[in-house]
Design a protein around this motif. Structure first.
Motif, PDB file in Angstrom:
ATOM      1  N   ASP A 107       0.855  -1.177   0.000  1.00  0.00           N
ATOM      2  CA  ASP A 107       0.000   0.000   0.000  1.00  0.00           C
ATOM      3  C   ASP A 107       0.896   1.234   0.000  1.00  0.00           C
ATOM      4  OD1 ASP A 107      -1.762   2.080   0.441  1.00  0.00           O
ATOM      5  OD2 ASP A 107      -2.707   1.191   2.199  1.00  0.00           O
ATOM      6  N   PHE A 108       0.749   2.068  -0.988  1.00  0.00           N
ATOM      7  CA  PHE A 108       1.571   3.268  -1.107  1.00  0.00           C
ATOM      8  C   PHE A 108       1.491   4.146   0.141  1.00  0.00           C
ATOM      9  CE2 PHE A 108       1.612   7.813  -2.654  1.00  0.00           C
ATOM     10  CZ  PHE A 108       2.990   7.922  -2.721  1.00  0.00           C
ATOM     11  N   LEU A 109       0.344   4.176   0.783  1.00  0.00           N
ATOM     12  CA  LEU A 109       0.161   5.052   1.947  1.00  0.00           C
ATOM     13  C   LEU A 109       1.030   4.632   3.127  1.00  0.00           C
ATOM     14  CD1 LEU A 109      -3.698   5.659   1.878  1.00  0.00           C
ATOM     15  CD2 LEU A 109      -1.874   7.097   0.951  1.00  0.00           C
ATOM     16  N   THR A 110       1.420   3.347   3.170  1.00  0.00           N
ATOM     17  CA  THR A 110       2.292   2.870   4.245  1.00  0.00           C
ATOM     18  C   THR A 110       3.681   2.500   3.723  1.00  0.00           C
ATOM     19  OG1 THR A 110       1.449   0.604   3.966  1.00  0.00           O
ATOM     20  CG2 THR A 110       0.345   2.010   5.595  1.00  0.00           C
ATOM     21  N   PHE A 111       3.911   2.710   2.435  1.00  0.00           N
ATOM     22  CA  PHE A 111       5.198   2.373   1.820  1.00  0.00           C
ATOM     23  C   PHE A 111       6.257   3.377   2.295  1.00  0.00           C
ATOM     24  CE2 PHE A 111       8.124   2.739  -1.938  1.00  0.00           C
ATOM     25  CZ  PHE A 111       8.650   1.456  -1.875  1.00  0.00           C
ATOM     26  N   PRO A 112       7.362   2.881   2.877  1.00  0.00           N
ATOM     27  CA  PRO A 112       8.391   3.800   3.362  1.00  0.00           C
ATOM     28  C   PRO A 112       9.150   4.448   2.200  1.00  0.00           C
ATOM     29  CG  PRO A 112       9.127   1.522   3.598  1.00  0.00           C
ATOM     30  CD  PRO A 112       7.692   1.468   3.151  1.00  0.00           C
ATOM     31  N   VAL A 113       9.051   5.757   2.085  1.00  0.00           N
ATOM     32  CA  VAL A 113       9.717   6.488   1.009  1.00  0.00           C
ATOM     33  C   VAL A 113      10.998   7.094   1.549  1.00  0.00           C
ATOM     34  CG1 VAL A 113       9.511   8.349  -0.665  1.00  0.00           C
ATOM     35  CG2 VAL A 113       7.508   6.976  -0.073  1.00  0.00           C
ATOM     36  N   GLU A 114      12.114   6.677   0.974  1.00  0.00           N
ATOM     37  CA  GLU A 114      13.414   7.109   1.477  1.00  0.00           C
ATOM     38  C   GLU A 114      14.150   8.022   0.505  1.00  0.00           C
ATOM     39  OE1 GLU A 114      15.370   3.435   2.297  1.00  0.00           O
ATOM     40  OE2 GLU A 114      14.097   2.978   4.053  1.00  0.00           O
ATOM     41  N   GLU A 115      13.473   8.430  -0.561  1.00  0.00           N
ATOM     42  CA  GLU A 115      14.109   9.320  -1.524  1.00  0.00           C
ATOM     43  C   GLU A 115      13.053  10.199  -2.186  1.00  0.00           C
ATOM     44  OE1 GLU A 115      15.238   7.618  -5.434  1.00  0.00           O
ATOM     45  OE2 GLU A 115      14.672   5.678  -4.570  1.00  0.00           O
ATOM     46  N   HIS A 116      13.525  11.237  -2.866  1.00  0.00           N
ATOM     47  CA  HIS A 116      12.639  12.101  -3.631  1.00  0.00           C
ATOM     48  C   HIS A 116      12.650  11.604  -5.071  1.00  0.00           C
ATOM     49  CE1 HIS A 116      10.442  15.855  -4.443  1.00  0.00           C
ATOM     50  NE2 HIS A 116      11.077  15.850  -5.597  1.00  0.00           N
ATOM     51  N   TYR A 117      11.475  11.260  -5.590  1.00  0.00           N
ATOM     52  CA  TYR A 117      11.385  10.743  -6.955  1.00  0.00           C
ATOM     53  C   TYR A 117      11.215  11.887  -7.951  1.00  0.00           C
ATOM     54  CZ  TYR A 117      10.758   6.132  -4.871  1.00  0.00           C
ATOM     55  OH  TYR A 117      10.952   4.981  -4.170  1.00  0.00           O
TER      56      TYR A 117
END
Length: 267
Positions: free
Chosen positions: A106-116
């Motif tokens: 789920d994108f809402l809980t996906f850990p984002v560690e960079e700026h895309y």
């Protein structure tokens, strides 16, 4: 962008004998052109499915770029190949090192560690169960990227030959409104609805386009599936049965061309 699909398939040893997939690839390359994907980009794709768009994005970003592809579905979902089987084939090609697949995510809980550099939604929005859910995705995208690239079927069809696909989509959306199912049409968003949701999330629309896609097989596939689903309305004596029957007859009296695709670039 002029792409020889056969050369692409030979280069990466993918879909060489799959005529259907080659047609689908042609469409994805047209979307990548409208999106203006550049070499070296780091891309997040939401709703990657079996990877039809993913492989094109990976080709376009080149060896210096990367595609993170996520989907809420499990690896066992999909046919004739499951998502896991399709992804494994892709990972075993030269494109594999440029792609990270994440299923049951789920994108809402996906850990984002960079700026895309950009986030891509390509024919994935109709899986969403509500505008509120899609809006929450847009709001998170706004925090992790400066650009959102969106493509979906355009319900404002311009050719009578596309009416059958429109009727099928409407019938399937009605079915999802009345029953719980895992079909790929849960909520039908128009271009105007998408633009409104993007603007509410803080985006500014930079570009709108329409990509011709009547040649794709999706119209036929949706009509076939809607014909199966229609049987579930046969025991319904309410106005829903009457509406479903009207859509069913219009659908089967029409040519089975696919709808065109609208594209929105937001920043």
């Amino acid at each position: 962008m002029s792409i020889d699909i056969n050369n692409f398939c030979e280069k990466y040893k993918l879909y060489q004998e799959d005529a259907i997939q080659k047609v689908q690839l042609q469409h994805r390359f047209q979307l990548a052109k409208a999106f203006e994907i550049k070499e070296g980009m780091r891309v997040l794709e939401i709703g990657c499915g079996q990877g039809d768009m993913t492989v094109v994005l990976a080709d376009q970003v080149g060896a210096s770029g990367h595609v993170t592809a996520i989907d809420v579905a499990s690896g066992e979902y999909g046919a004739p190949l499951t998502l896991s089987q399709a992804h494994e084939k892709i990972k075993n090609t030269k494109l594999g090192e440029r792609i990270s697949f994440h299923l049951e995510t789920d994108f809402l809980t996906f850990p984002v560690e960079e700026h895309y550099d950009c986030v891509v939604f390509a024919h994935s929005s109709w899986y969403f169960h509500s505008p509120e859910m899609l809006s929450s995705y847009f709001e998170k995208v706004r925090m992790i990227s400066s650009k959102l690239l969106f493509a979906e079927w355009d319900v404002h069809y311009t050719k009578i030959s596309q009416r059958g696909h429109f009727c099928a989509v409407t019938l399937l959306a009605l079915h999802s409104a009345l029953t719980e199912n895992d079909g790929n049409i849960q909520h039908v968003f128009s271009r105007q609805e998408i633009i409104k949701l993007l603007e509410v999330a803080g985006f500014t629309i930079q570009k709108e386009d329409v990509v011709a896609s009547s040649y794709l097989q999706d119209g036929q596939w949706e009509i076939d599936y809607a014909s199966e689903v229609y049987r579930e309305f046969s025991t319904d004596s309410t106005q829903f049965h009457t509406l479903a029957t009207s859509l069913y007859h219009m659908m089967n009296e029409s040519v089975k061309d696919s709808l065109d695709t609208f594209v929105v670039v937001a920043m």
